[in-house]
Structures are given as C-alpha cells and as structure tokens.
Write a protein that holds these residues in place. Structure first.
Motif, PDB file in Angstrom:
ATOM      1  N   GLU A 182       0.827  -1.203   0.000  1.00  0.00           N
ATOM      2  CA  GLU A 182       0.000   0.000   0.000  1.00  0.00           C
ATOM      3  C   GLU A 182       0.862   1.255   0.000  1.00  0.00           C
ATOM      4  O   GLU A 182       0.552   2.231  -0.713  1.00  0.00           O
ATOM      5  N   ASN A 183       1.941   1.270   0.780  1.00  0.00           N
ATOM      6  CA  ASN A 183       2.829   2.441   0.779  1.00  0.00           C
ATOM      7  C   ASN A 183       3.484   2.631  -0.590  1.00  0.00           C
ATOM      8  O   ASN A 183       3.643   3.773  -1.057  1.00  0.00           O
ATOM      9  N   ARG A 184       3.835   1.533  -1.226  1.00  0.00           N
ATOM     10  CA  ARG A 184       4.428   1.648  -2.559  1.00  0.00           C
ATOM     11  C   ARG A 184       3.427   2.219  -3.550  1.00  0.00           C
ATOM     12  O   ARG A 184       3.778   3.049  -4.394  1.00  0.00           O
ATOM     13  N   ARG A 185       2.180   1.805  -3.449  1.00  0.00           N
ATOM     14  CA  ARG A 185       1.154   2.335  -4.348  1.00  0.00           C
ATOM     15  C   ARG A 185       0.946   3.831  -4.122  1.00  0.00           C
ATOM     16  O   ARG A 185       0.785   4.602  -5.077  1.00  0.00           O
ATOM     17  N   VAL A 186       0.971   4.260  -2.860  1.00  0.00           N
ATOM     18  CA  VAL A 186       0.822   5.686  -2.564  1.00  0.00           C
ATOM     19  C   VAL A 186       1.978   6.478  -3.162  1.00  0.00           C
ATOM     20  O   VAL A 186       1.780   7.566  -3.745  1.00  0.00           O
ATOM     21  N   MET A 187       3.197   5.959  -3.047  1.00  0.00           N
ATOM     22  CA  MET A 187       4.343   6.648  -3.619  1.00  0.00           C
ATOM     23  C   MET A 187       4.253   6.716  -5.140  1.00  0.00           C
ATOM     24  O   MET A 187       4.602   7.747  -5.758  1.00  0.00           O
ATOM     25  N   GLU A 188       3.780   5.647  -5.780  1.00  0.00           N
ATOM     26  CA  GLU A 188       3.611   5.676  -7.238  1.00  0.00           C
ATOM     27  C   GLU A 188       2.604   6.741  -7.664  1.00  0.00           C
ATOM     28  O   GLU A 188       2.824   7.467  -8.643  1.00  0.00           O
ATOM     29  N   LEU A 189       1.500   6.853  -6.925  1.00  0.00           N
ATOM     30  CA  LEU A 189       0.503   7.885  -7.257  1.00  0.00           C
ATOM     31  C   LEU A 189       1.074   9.281  -7.050  1.00  0.00           C
ATOM     32  O   LEU A 189       0.843  10.187  -7.878  1.00  0.00           O
ATOM     33  N   ALA A 190       1.815   9.477  -5.955  1.00  0.00           N
ATOM     34  CA  ALA A 190       2.390  10.800  -5.704  1.00  0.00           C
ATOM     35  C   ALA A 190       3.397  11.175  -6.795  1.00  0.00           C
ATOM     36  O   ALA A 190       3.414  12.323  -7.284  1.00  0.00           O
ATOM     37  N   ARG A 191       4.213  10.225  -7.236  1.00  0.00           N
ATOM     38  CA  ARG A 191       5.184  10.512  -8.296  1.00  0.00           C
ATOM     39  C   ARG A 191       4.484  10.762  -9.630  1.00  0.00           C
ATOM     40  O   ARG A 191       4.940  11.582 -10.441  1.00  0.00           O
ATOM     41  N   ALA A 192       3.380  10.070  -9.879  1.00  0.00           N
ATOM     42  CA  ALA A 192       2.631  10.325 -11.107  1.00  0.00           C
ATOM     43  C   ALA A 192       2.057  11.738 -11.113  1.00  0.00           C
ATOM     44  O   ALA A 192       2.061  12.427 -12.151  1.00  0.00           O
ATOM     45  N   VAL A 193       1.578  12.187  -9.947  1.00  0.00           N
ATOM     46  CA  VAL A 193       1.057  13.555  -9.855  1.00  0.00           C
ATOM     47  C   VAL A 193       2.183  14.561 -10.071  1.00  0.00           C
ATOM     48  O   VAL A 193       2.016  15.573 -10.780  1.00  0.00           O
ATOM     49  N   GLU A 194       3.339  14.302  -9.475  1.00  0.00           N
ATOM     50  CA  GLU A 194       4.470  15.211  -9.659  1.00  0.00           C
ATOM     51  C   GLU A 194       4.905  15.260 -11.122  1.00  0.00           C
ATOM     52  O   GLU A 194       5.207  16.341 -11.660  1.00  0.00           O
ATOM     53  N   ALA A 195       4.970  14.104 -11.781  1.00  0.00           N
ATOM     54  CA  ALA A 195       5.367  14.088 -13.195  1.00  0.00           C
ATOM     55  C   ALA A 195       4.373  14.850 -14.056  1.00  0.00           C
ATOM     56  O   ALA A 195       4.752  15.598 -14.973  1.00  0.00           O
ATOM     57  N   SER A 196       3.078  14.695 -13.789  1.00  0.00           N
ATOM     58  CA  SER A 196       2.062  15.425 -14.563  1.00  0.00           C
ATOM     59  C   SER A 196       2.178  16.930 -14.328  1.00  0.00           C
ATOM     60  O   SER A 196       2.028  17.724 -15.262  1.00  0.00           O
ATOM     61  N   ALA A 197       2.486  17.333 -13.103  1.00  0.00           N
ATOM     62  CA  ALA A 197       2.637  18.760 -12.812  1.00  0.00           C
ATOM     63  C   ALA A 197       3.848  19.349 -13.535  1.00  0.00           C
ATOM     64  O   ALA A 197       3.808  20.488 -14.026  1.00  0.00           O
ATOM     65  N   LEU A 198       4.940  18.582 -13.622  1.00  0.00           N
ATOM     66  CA  LEU A 198       6.123  19.066 -14.333  1.00  0.00           C
ATOM     67  C   LEU A 198       5.856  19.214 -15.829  1.00  0.00           C
ATOM     68  O   LEU A 198       6.404  20.107 -16.487  1.00  0.00           O
ATOM     69  N   LEU A 199       5.014  18.358 -16.376  1.00  0.00           N
ATOM     70  CA  LEU A 199       4.712  18.440 -17.806  1.00  0.00           C
ATOM     71  C   LEU A 199       3.908  19.682 -18.162  1.00  0.00           C
ATOM     72  O   LEU A 199       4.047  20.246 -19.249  1.00  0.00           O
TER      73      LEU A 199
END
Length: 476
Positions: A316-333
């Motif tokens: 579950e913690n790994r899934r949360v980190m994946e979602l947070a990194r996906a949000v960060e990547a989308s914001a950078l784009l």
C-alpha cells in the motif's frame, strides 16, 4: 469400518503403505530407533544420511546383498509425497533441508511393536486405572452439593482409617508383580503420549499450511482474511484437542510438577525389582520438548499473520508513492503551459495565500485571578423578582399530539398550517416550536420545500404572523 473405507486406507494411508513396502524392516528399524525411541525432532538431512550410512554398513557386514541403494536415495524415497514417512522442510534461518518423522511412521512402528510377544501382561493395574477414570467422570460431573460432600466425607474417612492403620504399622505394600505391572503401564502410556504429541503437531502444521495457502491466493481485503485466520486459530485452540494440549502444557511447565516427576522417576529407577529403562528417567523432558515443537508450529502461524500484514502495508505504501510521483510528473509536464481562451485552467478567489507566521502571535499573558461572588447583598434582593418564574407558560405536547391524531388519519400527511387552522395556537410561538419537537412513535414532523405562514396571538393577545419553511406532519 466398511470395505470401501478399508480399501482407501490400504491404498492411500502412508502407515499401511509402509507395512506393505519391501524395505519396511529397514525403515522401521532405522527411523523407529532414530526418531521414535530417541524422541528426536527435526534433524538435518545430511546428518540423517550419515546415520543411515552407518546403519547400512552394519547391515551389509551380515547381509551384503541386501539394501543396495545409497543412503541418500533411501532418504529421498522415504521423504517423497508418495511415501510420506518423513517430512522435508527448510526451518527458519537455515539453508539446509531438515527432515522429521510423520505420525504415519509412528502409527506403523507402534503397530509392529504390538506384535512382539510379551512375557508379562498386566491387567489388575489397568482395571484400577479404569475404575479411577470412571470415578473422575461421575464425581467430576456431579452438580449436587450434598452428593459431592458425601463423596468427600467418604474419601476423608478412608484416608483417616488408612492413617490410623499406618500409625499402628499395618499397611499394604505392592509386591514385585504389582510393581512391574504398573511400571509396564507407565512406560506404555509415556510412549503413547509422545506419539500423540507428534500427531497434535501434525494437526497444527496442517492449520499453518492452510493459512499459508489462503495468504498466497487471497485477493480480498486484509480484514476478511484476518477474521478467517483468527477464527481458525481460535477454533483449534477452543477444540477438545487444543484445550487438552494447553492444559497438559501448563501442567508440565509447572516447576513443582517437574521436580515431583523427577523425584518419582528417580525413585522408580532405583527399584531393583522393576528393571526400569534408563531412558525413562528423562521422559518428562521428552514430553516438554515434544510440546514445545507443537507450540512452535502455532507460533509459526502467528508469524505468517505478522508477515502478511507487513507485506500488505509495504504494498500500500508503494502504491501511494507511485501515485504521488505520477502527480508530480504530470505537474512538471504542464508547468510551462499557460491555458488560453476557454481552455481548462485553475481559478482562485484571491491572488495570494495568507501567511501566518508563528512568531506573530502574542505571547502568553497570565490573567489575574477573578473572584466570583454569586451571592447578592441582602439589601439588593428584589422581593418581586421571582414573579416572572411563576408567569412561565407550559406547552402540553400531549395535547399537540392529540390534535394531530384527531386531524390526520393513519398513513396520511398534512401540513402544519392546516392543523393550526383547525386548532388555533394558544401558547404563542412556544406552541409552534412544540409541534416541531414532537417525536412520537406514530408521528413524524419533517421540513419540506416551500414556505408557509402561520397566524397566532402572542401571550399578550397581540396578533402575530410567522413565516417558516413548509412543515409536513406524517401519521405512520
């Protein structure tokens, strides 16, 4: 037992399969002595192969052409699922395969031992044991206090009579035959108890294996799996076998009981007319070791639950980190992309964010103590100030509920202003609030869409009007 059941046992049961095997004498002579007679638990596979190699060397000195396979081949064959006489596994914190005897091997070994001719078969001690068990069953289940008291008094009188005879030097002593008979029964029961522990351990191991299978294939939530596993663990602990095992384990762990057993065994071994086995001197330690192996199997189940929870939390913690990194990547784009026209953008009410600094808060300033005197001075008491208390008006909600029941039939709905039109307000705005606070079993007051106006006279007789949301009264 019918014919079909016997056919299944003859074909599938490992103990019966062992009795039909061509090398059954080798299996029973070596594994029976190594595991059952010496009460060994799991041993390393290499150590067992070495011991079997020494045993085969002694056999080949007498019969060179018998049992020609290698010791390792025999161990692999005996521990295969088709045989089921040994169990192979990797213990915790070990990289070497270990093997241990199965209950099927113990059953076959005990049956073969029972075929040996016995020079002495005792019956009197076993009859007394049966009578004692019957007494425990009957008197232990008695609920009548008078009957229990009578039985205790009878036993007390018998003990007093025996004490009086002993003080006079008159008491019965067991002869050599009775001593040997009771020792034979003790030895047999002690070995059967070790065998029972091996079967209890196998039952606990089956529960552990079932739990591992459920964990490996579980796709639902953690709560459902934990509820099922904990229920299974509770069921086996609450079963007759689980309660009996726990009572025995608690009894055996008592320091006083262990000292008593050690003293009794030492006294028995010192009797020359019995010829006791030296190995039985430490049989209570063998019981403790066998019970500890069974307890370790139960602890393995708890360890599996803990690992399952840790793995689920990590996933579950790994899934949360994946979602947070996906949000960060989308914001950078999209950070350099400025929306134009009617493109989707972000609107905020203010041009900035209010910042509150911690050091802008005022420091704490202690307030002076305040003395409160709630008693007025005697000369300021107004004798007429209590008149307002007696002028309070009481709203009878029972009367209001009766008005509703008189107007609204069961399973019907009416507006509050229609009810007030038939029964005018007598107590002012308090009576209207009384209608809104009704909560009887057959009356429900609900606020609906729209507005309504209710005209009434206040307590002074002045005409008033109140505008309020539309209120509907329902008779259930």
């Amino acid at each position: 037992m019918d014919l079909d059941e016997l056919d299944r046992l003859w074909e599938r049961h490992p103990a019966w399969r062992l009795l039909r095997a061509r090398n059954a004498p080798l299996v029973l002579s070596f594994l029976g002595r190594h595991f059952i007679d010496e009460n060994r638990g799991a041993v390393a596979a290499g150590q067992l192969v070495s011991a079997l190699d020494d045993h085969l060397y002694a056999v080949h000195r007498i019969e060179p052409e018998r049992y020609t396979q290698d010791a390792s081949d025999y161990i692999d064959d005996w521990s295969s699922p088709e045989s089921g006489w040994l169990r192979r596994f990797y213990p915790a914190a070990s990289e070497e395969v270990h093997v241990e005897a199965t209950p099927s091997l113990e059953k076959a070994y005990q049956w073969v031992e029972s075929l040996r001719a016995r020079a002495f078969v005792g019956t009197e001690s076993r009859l007394q044991t049966l009578v004692d068990l019957l007494r425990q069953i009957v008197h232990g289940s008695e609920t009548d206090p008078e009957t229990r008291i009578a039985e205790l008094e009878r036993r007390r009188d018998a003990i007093n009579a025996e004490l009086a005879a002993a003080r006079e030097g008159r008491f019965a002593v067991l002869d050599d035959t009775a001593l040997r008979e009771r020792y034979q029964q003790f030895s047999s029961t002690a070995r059967e108890l070790l065998s029972d522990f091996r079967e209890v351990e196998e039952n606990f191991r089956t529960l552990d294996r079932t739990a591992r299978e459920k964990i490996a294939g579980w796709e639902g939530g953690k709560g459902d799996l934990l509820a099922e596993l904990v229920t299974s663990r509770t069921d086996i602990a609450a079963s007759d076998q689980g309660r009996s095992f726990q009572a025995f384990h608690d009894f055996l762990l008592s320091e006083g009981r262990q000292d008593e057993l050690a003293d009794l065994l030492g006294a028995v071994l010192g009797m020359p007319q019995i010829g006791a086995e030296r190995r039985l001197r430490s049989v209570h330690h063998d019981w403790a070791d066998a019970a500890e192996r069974a307890q370790q199997t139960v602890r393995n189940l708890s360890e599996q639950l803990r690992r399952f929870l840790e793995d689920q939390v990590w996933i579950e913690n790994r899934r949360v980190m994946e979602l947070a990194r996906a949000v960060e990547a989308s914001a950078l784009l999209v950070r350099d992309t400025v929306p134009r026209g009617d493109e989707l953008g972000l609107e905020i009410d203010e041009s900035g964010v209010t910042i509150a600094l911690p050091f802008e808060r005022p420091l704490y300033a202690p307030q002076p103590d305040v003395v409160v005197d709630s008693l007025p001075a005697p000369h300021t008491v107004d004798e007429t100030g209590l008149d307002g208390l007696f002028a309070q008006r009481f709203v009878d909600t029972v009367r209001l509920a009766g008005n509703i029941r008189a107007v609204v039939p069961p399973r019907s709905v009416a507006a509050l202003d229609d009810i007030v039109g038939l029964y005018p307000v007598e107590e002012g705005i308090a009576e209207i609030l009384g209608y809104l606070s009704l909560a009887d079993d057959d009356i429900a007051v609900e606020v609906s869409d729209g507005e309504m106006t209710i005209a009434y006279d206040d307590v002074e007789g002045e005409p008033r009007r109140v505008r309020m949301p539309r209120v509907m009264v329902t008779r259930r």
